[in-house]
Design a protein around this motif. Sequence first.
Motif, PDB file in Angstrom:
ATOM      1  N   THR A 229      -1.305   3.357   8.422  1.00 12.09           N
ATOM      2  CA  THR A 229       0.133   3.364   8.682  1.00 12.09           C
ATOM      3  C   THR A 229       0.810   2.062   8.264  1.00 12.09           C
ATOM      4  O   THR A 229       2.022   1.943   8.405  1.00 12.09           O
ATOM      5  CB  THR A 229       0.415   3.613  10.177  1.00 12.09           C
ATOM      6  OG1 THR A 229      -0.263   2.624  10.957  1.00 12.09           O
ATOM      7  CG2 THR A 229      -0.063   4.995  10.598  1.00 12.09           C
ATOM      8  N   GLU A 230       0.040   1.107   7.745  1.00 16.65           N
ATOM      9  CA  GLU A 230       0.644  -0.138   7.245  1.00 16.65           C
ATOM     10  C   GLU A 230       1.308   0.187   5.922  1.00 16.65           C
ATOM     11  O   GLU A 230       0.659   0.675   4.994  1.00 16.65           O
ATOM     12  CB  GLU A 230      -0.444  -1.204   7.084  1.00 16.65           C
ATOM     13  CG  GLU A 230       0.086  -2.620   6.908  1.00 16.65           C
ATOM     14  CD  GLU A 230       0.600  -2.875   5.490  1.00 16.65           C
ATOM     15  OE1 GLU A 230       1.712  -3.424   5.349  1.00 16.65           O
ATOM     16  OE2 GLU A 230      -0.111  -2.486   4.544  1.00 16.65           O
ATOM     17  N   PRO A 231       2.623  -0.050   5.777  1.00 10.50           N
ATOM     18  CA  PRO A 231       3.378   0.466   4.626  1.00 10.50           C
ATOM     19  C   PRO A 231       2.812   0.100   3.255  1.00 10.50           C
ATOM     20  O   PRO A 231       2.669   0.986   2.401  1.00 10.50           O
ATOM     21  CB  PRO A 231       4.778  -0.132   4.832  1.00 10.50           C
ATOM     22  CG  PRO A 231       4.888  -0.302   6.307  1.00 10.50           C
ATOM     23  CD  PRO A 231       3.515  -0.692   6.774  1.00 10.50           C
ATOM     24  N   GLU A 232       2.510  -1.149   3.020  1.00  8.66           N
ATOM     25  CA  GLU A 232       2.046  -1.540   1.684  1.00  8.66           C
ATOM     26  C   GLU A 232       0.709  -0.891   1.355  1.00  8.66           C
ATOM     27  O   GLU A 232       0.510  -0.373   0.249  1.00  8.66           O
ATOM     28  CB  GLU A 232       1.923  -3.065   1.595  1.00  8.66           C
ATOM     29  CG  GLU A 232       1.544  -3.541   0.187  1.00  8.66           C
ATOM     30  CD  GLU A 232       1.525  -5.057   0.067  1.00  8.66           C
ATOM     31  OE1 GLU A 232       1.145  -5.549  -1.016  1.00  8.66           O
ATOM     32  OE2 GLU A 232       1.879  -5.751   1.038  1.00  8.66           O
ATOM     33  N   LEU A 233      -0.208  -0.894   2.315  1.00  6.83           N
ATOM     34  CA  LEU A 233      -1.515  -0.268   2.095  1.00  6.83           C
ATOM     35  C   LEU A 233      -1.366   1.238   1.898  1.00  6.83           C
ATOM     36  O   LEU A 233      -2.034   1.835   1.038  1.00  6.83           O
ATOM     37  CB  LEU A 233      -2.421  -0.558   3.289  1.00  6.83           C
ATOM     38  CG  LEU A 233      -3.847  -0.016   3.218  1.00  6.83           C
ATOM     39  CD1 LEU A 233      -4.581  -0.566   1.992  1.00  6.83           C
ATOM     40  CD2 LEU A 233      -4.613  -0.358   4.496  1.00  6.83           C
ATOM     41  N   ALA A 234      -0.479   1.846   2.674  1.00  7.01           N
ATOM     42  CA  ALA A 234      -0.265   3.294   2.555  1.00  7.01           C
ATOM     43  C   ALA A 234       0.278   3.662   1.173  1.00  7.01           C
ATOM     44  O   ALA A 234      -0.162   4.636   0.558  1.00  7.01           O
ATOM     45  CB  ALA A 234       0.687   3.768   3.644  1.00  7.01           C
ATOM     46  N   VAL A 235       1.241   2.890   0.676  1.00  8.78           N
ATOM     47  CA  VAL A 235       1.801   3.150  -0.658  1.00  8.78           C
ATOM     48  C   VAL A 235       0.728   2.991  -1.731  1.00  8.78           C
ATOM     49  O   VAL A 235       0.623   3.816  -2.647  1.00  8.78           O
ATOM     50  CB  VAL A 235       3.001   2.226  -0.942  1.00  8.78           C
ATOM     51  CG1 VAL A 235       3.387   2.288  -2.421  1.00  8.78           C
ATOM     52  CG2 VAL A 235       4.185   2.617  -0.072  1.00  8.78           C
ATOM     53  N   ASN A 236      -0.084   1.952  -1.620  1.00  7.00           N
ATOM     54  CA  ASN A 236      -1.155   1.746  -2.601  1.00  7.00           C
ATOM     55  C   ASN A 236      -2.125   2.915  -2.605  1.00  7.00           C
ATOM     56  O   ASN A 236      -2.549   3.387  -3.673  1.00  7.00           O
ATOM     57  CB  ASN A 236      -1.909   0.452  -2.298  1.00  7.00           C
ATOM     58  CG  ASN A 236      -1.091  -0.790  -2.602  1.00  7.00           C
ATOM     59  OD1 ASN A 236      -0.125  -0.731  -3.355  1.00  7.00           O
ATOM     60  ND2 ASN A 236      -1.462  -1.919  -2.014  1.00  7.00           N
ATOM     61  N   LEU A 237      -2.491   3.399  -1.414  1.00 13.54           N
ATOM     62  CA  LEU A 237      -3.416   4.520  -1.318  1.00 13.54           C
ATOM     63  C   LEU A 237      -2.794   5.794  -1.875  1.00 13.54           C
ATOM     64  O   LEU A 237      -3.437   6.552  -2.615  1.00 13.54           O
ATOM     65  CB  LEU A 237      -3.821   4.727   0.147  1.00 13.54           C
ATOM     66  CG  LEU A 237      -4.827   5.845   0.435  1.00 13.54           C
ATOM     67  CD1 LEU A 237      -6.084   5.676  -0.400  1.00 13.54           C
ATOM     68  CD2 LEU A 237      -5.159   5.871   1.924  1.00 13.54           C
ATOM     69  N   TRP A 238      -1.528   6.034  -1.564  1.00 13.10           N
ATOM     70  CA  TRP A 238      -0.842   7.226  -2.070  1.00 13.10           C
ATOM     71  C   TRP A 238      -0.749   7.190  -3.599  1.00 13.10           C
ATOM     72  O   TRP A 238      -0.990   8.200  -4.272  1.00 13.10           O
ATOM     73  CB  TRP A 238       0.547   7.329  -1.454  1.00 13.10           C
ATOM     74  CG  TRP A 238       1.317   8.530  -1.955  1.00 13.10           C
ATOM     75  CD1 TRP A 238       2.236   8.556  -2.962  1.00 13.10           C
ATOM     76  CD2 TRP A 238       1.202   9.870  -1.492  1.00 13.10           C
ATOM     77  NE1 TRP A 238       2.709   9.821  -3.149  1.00 13.10           N
ATOM     78  CE2 TRP A 238       2.098  10.657  -2.257  1.00 13.10           C
ATOM     79  CE3 TRP A 238       0.446  10.479  -0.488  1.00 13.10           C
ATOM     80  CZ2 TRP A 238       2.229  12.029  -2.048  1.00 13.10           C
ATOM     81  CZ3 TRP A 238       0.598  11.845  -0.287  1.00 13.10           C
ATOM     82  CH2 TRP A 238       1.473  12.607  -1.061  1.00 13.10           C
TER      83      TRP A 238
END
Length: 206
Positions: free
Chosen positions: A176-185
């Motif tokens: 749910t951490e935004p930067e990590l979530a965007v990278n994973l997506w």
Amino acid sequence: MFQRVTVYLDYLCPFAWRGLELAYVVAPQLALDLEIRHYSLEQGNHPQNAGLPRHAPAWKLSEQPLESSRSLRAFLASHAARQQGKAAHLRFALELFRLHHQDKRELGDDETFVDAVSRAGLDLERFMADLEDEEDRRIELGRDLEEAGELGVFGTPTFVLPSGDAAYFRFTQLTTEPELAVNLWELFTAVLENGAHIETIRRPRR
């Protein structure tokens, strides 16, 4: 301009919960319009459907008695929430997942539904009235399951991207951490849309 991403989920599935949480975090950052649809793991794995095409099951969850299924009432509740709009449906789905998988609440219990409605900010009186309209909710669920069968969905979460590419992806951790979530997506979607047509990546299990 928002891009629609359809998410097929089953409330029994912790991977579907993690996948929806991830998509919810990245949606405002990447201008995604999330739309929830349902796929039943019970129906997909039912012995009477073994060997049959996914679009032509013999055993259909939407036609079963409530007491015979762990997930049917949750699906019907999800469709009741859907009557209050796409955003309300998404919030309800997230809260129902959290109550079941984080708080270990019973999935088909009315108290659980009431708490999910409250947390999601839905109109409870309208929700209960729509849930009591069981015939229409079953028809809606049947349509979702038919669409999932036509698409060939076999697990949750399955994401259908604006490009038309679709895939099932198991998220082992809640992100749910935004930067990590965007990278994973972005990594996930790059694999799907890559010209190499990568179909399967599977780690060995020990």
